[in-house]
Design a protein around this motif. Structure first.
Motif, PDB file in Angstrom:
ATOM      1  N   ALA A 405     -49.408 -28.854 -46.145  1.00  0.00           N
ATOM      2  CA  ALA A 405     -49.222 -27.986 -47.306  1.00  0.00           C
ATOM      3  C   ALA A 405     -47.904 -28.303 -48.012  1.00  0.00           C
ATOM      4  O   ALA A 405     -47.833 -28.346 -49.249  1.00  0.00           O
ATOM      5  N   PHE A 406     -46.863 -28.555 -47.221  1.00  0.00           N
ATOM      6  CA  PHE A 406     -45.553 -28.865 -47.786  1.00  0.00           C
ATOM      7  C   PHE A 406     -45.577 -30.197 -48.531  1.00  0.00           C
ATOM      8  O   PHE A 406     -44.971 -30.334 -49.602  1.00  0.00           O
ATOM      9  N   ALA A 407     -46.279 -31.191 -47.980  1.00  0.00           N
ATOM     10  CA  ALA A 407     -46.386 -32.489 -48.652  1.00  0.00           C
ATOM     11  C   ALA A 407     -47.046 -32.339 -50.018  1.00  0.00           C
ATOM     12  O   ALA A 407     -46.607 -32.936 -51.005  1.00  0.00           O
ATOM     13  N   ILE A 408     -48.095 -31.536 -50.085  1.00  0.00           N
ATOM     14  CA  ILE A 408     -48.779 -31.323 -51.370  1.00  0.00           C
ATOM     15  C   ILE A 408     -47.890 -30.528 -52.312  1.00  0.00           C
ATOM     16  O   ILE A 408     -47.807 -30.823 -53.515  1.00  0.00           O
ATOM     17  N   ALA A 409     -47.216 -29.511 -51.786  1.00  0.00           N
ATOM     18  CA  ALA A 409     -46.333 -28.685 -52.624  1.00  0.00           C
ATOM     19  C   ALA A 409     -45.242 -29.527 -53.274  1.00  0.00           C
ATOM     20  O   ALA A 409     -44.978 -29.399 -54.476  1.00  0.00           O
ATOM     21  N   MET A 410     -44.608 -30.399 -52.496  1.00  0.00           N
ATOM     22  CA  MET A 410     -43.543 -31.231 -53.047  1.00  0.00           C
ATOM     23  C   MET A 410     -44.085 -32.202 -54.087  1.00  0.00           C
ATOM     24  O   MET A 410     -43.435 -32.469 -55.106  1.00  0.00           O
ATOM     25  N   GLY A 411     -45.280 -32.742 -53.835  1.00  0.00           N
ATOM     26  CA  GLY A 411     -45.881 -33.632 -54.819  1.00  0.00           C
ATOM     27  C   GLY A 411     -46.186 -32.921 -56.121  1.00  0.00           C
ATOM     28  O   GLY A 411     -45.984 -33.474 -57.210  1.00  0.00           O
ATOM     29  N   CYS A 412     -46.687 -31.687 -56.018  1.00  0.00           N
ATOM     30  CA  CYS A 412     -46.969 -30.907 -57.235  1.00  0.00           C
ATOM     31  C   CYS A 412     -45.673 -30.527 -57.945  1.00  0.00           C
ATOM     32  O   CYS A 412     -45.611 -30.514 -59.181  1.00  0.00           O
ATOM     33  N   TYR A 413     -44.633 -30.216 -57.171  1.00  0.00           N
ATOM     34  CA  TYR A 413     -43.372 -29.750 -57.752  1.00  0.00           C
ATOM     35  C   TYR A 413     -42.745 -30.789 -58.665  1.00  0.00           C
ATOM     36  O   TYR A 413     -42.149 -30.446 -59.698  1.00  0.00           O
ATOM     37  N   VAL A 414     -42.868 -32.071 -58.313  1.00  0.00           N
ATOM     38  CA  VAL A 414     -42.228 -33.117 -59.115  1.00  0.00           C
ATOM     39  C   VAL A 414     -43.156 -33.651 -60.211  1.00  0.00           C
ATOM     40  O   VAL A 414     -42.805 -34.603 -60.898  1.00  0.00           O
ATOM     41  N   ARG A 415     -44.312 -33.009 -60.366  1.00  0.00           N
ATOM     42  CA  ARG A 415     -45.220 -33.372 -61.444  1.00  0.00           C
ATOM     43  C   ARG A 415     -45.326 -32.180 -62.388  1.00  0.00           C
ATOM     44  O   ARG A 415     -45.861 -31.139 -62.016  1.00  0.00           O
ATOM     45  N   SER A 417     -47.116 -31.328 -64.807  1.00  0.00           N
ATOM     46  CA  SER A 417     -48.428 -30.755 -65.092  1.00  0.00           C
ATOM     47  C   SER A 417     -48.964 -29.928 -63.930  1.00  0.00           C
ATOM     48  O   SER A 417     -49.896 -29.132 -64.111  1.00  0.00           O
ATOM     49  N   ARG A 418     -48.392 -30.097 -62.735  1.00  0.00           N
ATOM     50  CA  ARG A 418     -48.903 -29.394 -61.561  1.00  0.00           C
ATOM     51  C   ARG A 418     -47.858 -28.465 -60.958  1.00  0.00           C
ATOM     52  O   ARG A 418     -48.009 -28.000 -59.830  1.00  0.00           O
ATOM     53  N   ARG A 419     -46.804 -28.195 -61.706  1.00  0.00           N
ATOM     54  CA  ARG A 419     -45.695 -27.391 -61.178  1.00  0.00           C
ATOM     55  C   ARG A 419     -46.156 -26.010 -60.716  1.00  0.00           C
ATOM     56  O   ARG A 419     -45.740 -25.514 -59.668  1.00  0.00           O
ATOM     57  N   LEU A 420     -47.028 -25.350 -61.485  1.00  0.00           N
ATOM     58  CA  LEU A 420     -47.460 -24.008 -61.122  1.00  0.00           C
ATOM     59  C   LEU A 420     -48.297 -24.013 -59.851  1.00  0.00           C
ATOM     60  O   LEU A 420     -48.238 -23.081 -59.048  1.00  0.00           O
ATOM     61  N   ILE A 421     -49.092 -25.059 -59.672  1.00  0.00           N
ATOM     62  CA  ILE A 421     -49.929 -25.146 -58.472  1.00  0.00           C
ATOM     63  C   ILE A 421     -49.060 -25.240 -57.233  1.00  0.00           C
ATOM     64  O   ILE A 421     -49.462 -24.811 -56.141  1.00  0.00           O
ATOM     65  N   ALA A 422     -47.863 -25.784 -57.376  1.00  0.00           N
ATOM     66  CA  ALA A 422     -46.983 -25.966 -56.220  1.00  0.00           C
ATOM     67  C   ALA A 422     -46.724 -24.650 -55.502  1.00  0.00           C
ATOM     68  O   ALA A 422     -46.596 -24.627 -54.270  1.00  0.00           O
ATOM     69  N   GLN A 423     -46.656 -23.549 -56.253  1.00  0.00           N
ATOM     70  CA  GLN A 423     -46.328 -22.272 -55.631  1.00  0.00           C
ATOM     71  C   GLN A 423     -47.333 -21.873 -54.558  1.00  0.00           C
ATOM     72  O   GLN A 423     -46.968 -21.351 -53.496  1.00  0.00           O
ATOM     73  N   ASP A 424     -48.623 -22.139 -54.807  1.00  0.00           N
ATOM     74  CA  ASP A 424     -49.645 -21.794 -53.812  1.00  0.00           C
ATOM     75  C   ASP A 424     -49.419 -22.562 -52.509  1.00  0.00           C
ATOM     76  O   ASP A 424     -49.591 -22.008 -51.410  1.00  0.00           O
ATOM     77  N   TYR A 425     -49.030 -23.814 -52.628  1.00  0.00           N
ATOM     78  CA  TYR A 425     -48.808 -24.630 -51.429  1.00  0.00           C
ATOM     79  C   TYR A 425     -47.481 -24.283 -50.760  1.00  0.00           C
ATOM     80  O   TYR A 425     -47.368 -24.356 -49.535  1.00  0.00           O
ATOM     81  N   PHE A 426     -46.469 -23.908 -51.559  1.00  0.00           N
ATOM     82  CA  PHE A 426     -45.226 -23.429 -50.955  1.00  0.00           C
ATOM     83  C   PHE A 426     -45.499 -22.163 -50.143  1.00  0.00           C
ATOM     84  O   PHE A 426     -44.978 -21.995 -49.036  1.00  0.00           O
ATOM     85  N   ASP A 427     -46.313 -21.273 -50.707  1.00  0.00           N
ATOM     86  CA  ASP A 427     -46.664 -20.046 -49.976  1.00  0.00           C
ATOM     87  C   ASP A 427     -47.401 -20.384 -48.681  1.00  0.00           C
ATOM     88  O   ASP A 427     -47.157 -19.766 -47.631  1.00  0.00           O
TER      89      ASP A 427
END
Length: 870
Positions: A405-415, A417-427
């Motif tokens: 989950a953390f790997a996906i969150a970090m990938g979304c965070y630095v993109r 277009s996917r920044r908002l999705i990162a929050q779900d994976y951080f949670d």
């Protein structure tokens, strides 16, 4: 061919494909019509080495290359092909004797005598010397039954025939490449990788066959530059059905290859196509074949597979075109999942953690993927190396696998277009960490707590991230903790937890973690050591200890990290520290250079607000405060529109205050300042906010500073406090108090090298403090002299503190130009109006109605009352 060659040895060979294209060289193959000139390889063949070995798989173009060289560089010589049926050492040299005999009567007797000679090598020497042979080409030496004996003959000929040069082509590595004798006589080796077509060569071949088809780069990459595969793909495209894609052509070509193989090779290829590369052990496990070596050698000779030498065991891989087609013909999905799991485990055992994650996720073996991330996860995750492999997984699928989950969150965070999705994976990371941390061993627990701290930090919940960061650091310090599974990640974990503590304003605890890394600097990975020193330099600079910051930056420069690190998010704190130091000397060009160095990552990195603040302060120094305000306003608007995870307005608000004050917009500055939460912070913006936070109310500033505990404050905070205190006391004529604080201010500036806080005073007030320092006989009074300090603050930057009645008078003044009109509008006497106007003019520092209205507009005193203005 010349007639008269009737011996049985000669008749064993089929020479129908050869032609005598030159009078001096016999047996050279015909060149294809669509030959692509490869000057770089012809130059290698033209080297003066006595021996040249050209090694490559079938179809790599090695024979054609040598034939091209021979025809463009005629020499008296012999071309021998060892690839004919039943080729042996004796039959090969007898054929050479027949060829030479057909050209030289003096050598005719050797054709018959060579087959019977007890010392064949002596006879060969006499043969080539008598015929004055200059060049001998042996094609496909590996196909000769006793190739090693022929190789020894080659070495003997080169030692005894000084005029003779030998070129050998082969599909496999042999004695000619590894012998010490070969090294002594001098040789040139053209390896399989050199025989691959370059992109430019592939493009020329494709253009000659297909024209401007638009698939040049795709085909070259898919075929890996292999000439035979590329030609097969070209033929496939020329013959493809309407609507058939290049990928479908690749499947068809791979199918043709499979059909040309025997059943054993075909089964082996289909079972080993899952991994991109493999060794003997993995090939054996996947194919369930105890001895796959012979099959691999056969496939290598056919050019289907490529061998890559390593220091321990060789690796093999299929060309992309072949592998793509094999995957389409391979077993059912269940069997492929099993193969991927076997491959993932092999990658994990061989330290190839990124590949292990990829194959494990594809096999839906999330436990195995988590194990790989634990072994090397922090680096892989922070670098974004595994994001593509697991980005398709939903938060629910990784709920019990927090590292995934953390790997996906970090990938979304630095993109972006996917920044908002990162929050779900951080949670999901936080929830999974709290569920699993403590259940595993110390290594797993430390990594999970660190991932939780980072997730909370990047979610705008830095204060909550302090607790797991502390827990992780305590576990890393525990002498009895078994951290063996972390490999070399300990330094990285300390660094990330230190950053989480910094974000939560626990700077002293962060320093403990950074100091531990600095103490073990030589044992850290270079990038981790660089980031540690960058973080230390940033903290030193932000606190105002410029000498210490300079030492940290100098140590960071000594580390030879890759250039891309300096221009990525890993170099952010290093760049921030350098930018802050440049700001102290008011070098806006250097400041902007540091900001620009990370321009490509500004929108996706963690410290984007700090870089924006730094750039806006450079605008202030350049006298372009409106531009700085526009930058910040535009950024905050875009953040609100995109509903960013963390609210960065607090970081930028104090910088807005400074810029508003520089524009004389006191009311706007006060409004922004009042939105700041109580309590000190450690961000760049808050530090700078302490410089100007209470300049609007001198008495309030003095009362605040009198109650402040400066004993534990940083040099920057102490310098700011004494500057504000001295200026406020000076405005009220408290010379002794002002002098005392000027003395303390000079001492701090001398020790720390700080100067940027001087920007916050109007030039006149700064000169007044300088005059006070000179008259008091203070050493280093010139530090307040203002030389080189840009004048950015207006003298009228202090916001007049009007009473409610004075606001009423001001608005009436805007509507009426005469005292009588104001008196009638307010229903008071003219004398009352005159008295109140005198008080208003005194507070505004003006002497006329026009000046009063202009000052009111500068200070924003009409804000919210635009309807009353004419």
């Amino acid at each position: 061919m010349k007639s008269g060659r009737s011996s049985s040895s000669y008749e064993e060979y089929s020479w129908s494909s050869l032609s005598e294209t030159t009078e001096s060289m016999t047996g050279v193959p015909r060149l294809p019509e669509d030959l692509i000139l490869r000057d770089r390889l012809l130059s290698a063949l033209a080297a003066e080495s006595p021996l040249t070995v050209c090694r490559g798989p079938a179809g790599s173009g090695k024979t054609t290359l040598v034939a091209q060289y021979v025809q463009t560089n005629p020499a008296l010589g012999v071309w021998l092909s060892a690839g004919c049926p039943a080729s042996t050492r004796r039959s090969l040299w007898v054929t050479a004797a027949h060829i030479v005999a057909g050209r030289s009567p003096r050598a005719a007797d050797f054709a018959e005598a060579l087959g019977k000679a007890p010392d064949m090598r002596a006879a060969l020497v006499q043969l080539f010397i008598s015929a004055e042979t200059e060049l001998l080409v042996i094609d496909d030496l590996d196909r000769c039954e006793d190739a090693e004996h022929v190789a020894e003959d080659v070495f003997h000929l080169l030692r005894t025939c000084p005029r003779l040069r030998i070129i050998v082509t082969t599909r496999t590595r042999g004695y000619l490449e590894g012998g010490l004798v070969g090294a002594r006589i001098g040789r040139t080796i053209i390896s399989p990788s050199a025989l691959l077509l370059t992109p430019a060569e592939s493009s020329r071949l494709i253009a000659a066959s297909l024209g401007n088809h638009g698939v040049g780069d795709t085909l070259h990459e898919a075929c890996g530059g292999h000439p035979l595969l590329l030609r097969a793909m070209i033929v496939g495209i020329q013959d493809r059905a309407p609507g058939e894609t290049v990928a479908q052509v690749a499947v068809r070509v791979a199918g043709d290859v499979l059909r040309g193989m025997d059943s054993q090779c075909r089964s082996f290829m289909l079972s080993t196509c899952v991994p991109e590369e493999f060794d003997l052990q993995l090939a054996s496990e996947l194919s369930e074949n105890d001895d796959p070596q012979k099959i691999l050698e056969a496939l290598e000779r056919e050019g289907v597979i490529t061998r890559v030498e390593r220091c321990d065991d060789p690796l093999w891989h299929y060309h992309a075109v072949i592998r793509q087609g094999l995957m389409e013909h391979a077993a059912e999905p269940a069997a492929q999942r099993a193969a991927r799991r076997i491959t993932a485990r092999w990658c994990l055992e061989h330290g190839r953690h990124q590949d292990a994650v990829k194959y494990a996720v594809a096999a839906e073996a999330y436990d195995l993927a988590s194990e790989a991330l634990l072994a090397d996860g922090m680096q892989l995750i922070v670098q974004g190396s595994v994001f593509d492999a697991c980005a398709h997984l939903k938060p629910k699928e990784v709920a019990r696998y927090p590292l995934l989950a953390f790997a996906i969150a970090m990938g979304c965070y630095v993109r972006r277009s996917r920044r908002l999705i990162a929050q779900d994976y951080f949670d999901a990371t936080v929830a999974g960490s709290r569920l699993l941390a403590g259940r595993g061993d110390e290594s797993e627990t430390a990594v999970l707590w660190t991932a939780e701290a980072i997730s909370l930090r990047l979610s705008g919940k830095a204060s909550q991230g302090a607790a797991p960061a502390r827990q992780a650091l305590e576990l890393l310090r525990e002498p009895h903790s078994d951290l063996s599974r972390l490999n070399d990640q300990t330094g990285w974990l300390r660094l990330e937890n230190a950053l989480s503590l910094i974000a939560a304003d626990h700077v002293a605890e962060a320093w403990e973690a950074l100091d531990e890394n600095v103490a073990a600097l030589e044992a850290l990975l270079p990038v981790v050591a660089f980031q540690t020193l960058g973080a230390a330099a940033y903290l030193h600079t932000a606190a105002g200890d410029l000498p210490a910051a300079g030492r940290a930056l100098e140590a960071a420069v000594q580390l030879e990290v890759p250039a891309h690190v300096l221009h990525s998010h890993q170099g952010a704190l290093y760049r921030l520290a350098r930018g802050l130091i440049a700001l102290e000397s008011f070098d806006t060009r250097a400041v902007r250079a540091e900001v620009q160095a990370l321009a490509l990552h500004r929108e996706t990195m963690e410290f984007r607000a700090q870089f924006l603040a730094l750039e806006a302060l450079a605008d202030l120094v350049s006298g372009q405060s409106p531009r700085g305000l526009q930058r910040i306003d535009a950024y905050l608007r875009s953040q609100r529109r995109s509903r960013t995870i963390a609210d960065e307005s607090e970081t930028l608000a104090p910088v807005q205050v400074i810029l508003h004050l520089a524009e004389g917009q006191g009311v706007q500055a006060r409004a922004v300042l009042e939105r700041l939460p109580a309590g000190p912070g450690f961000s760049l913006g808050r530090l700078l906010g302490t410089l100007t936070g209470h300049l609007a109310h001198d008495r309030e500033a003095i009362n605040l500073l009198m109650g402040a505990d400066l004993a534990g404050a940083s040099a920057r905070q102490v310098a700011s406090a004494h500057l504000i205190w001295a200026a406020a006391a000076g405005r009220h004529g408290e010379v002794e108090t002002a002098s005392r604080h000027v003395h303390h201010l000079l001492a701090v500036m001398m020790e720390s090298g700080l100067r940027s806080h001087l920007l916050l005073l109007p030039r006149q007030e700064l000169e007044d403090l300088h005059d006070l320092a000179v008259s008091s006989g203070f050493a280093n009074a010139e530090l307040l002299g203002g030389q080189g300090v840009p004048s950015v603050m207006p003298l009228s930057m202090l916001v007049p503190d009007l009473t409610q009645r004075e606001h009423v008078i001001l608005h009436a003044l805007a509507q009426h130009s005469e005292v009588a009109g104001i008196a009638d509008a307010l229903v008071v006497s003219r004398n009352t109006v005159k008295s109140q106007l005198r008080s208003l003019y005194r507070k505004l520092g003006v002497i006329s109605r026009e000046q009063a209205l202009a000052a009111a507009r500068v200070h924003g005193l009409f804000q919210g009352h635009q309807g009353v203005l004419r």
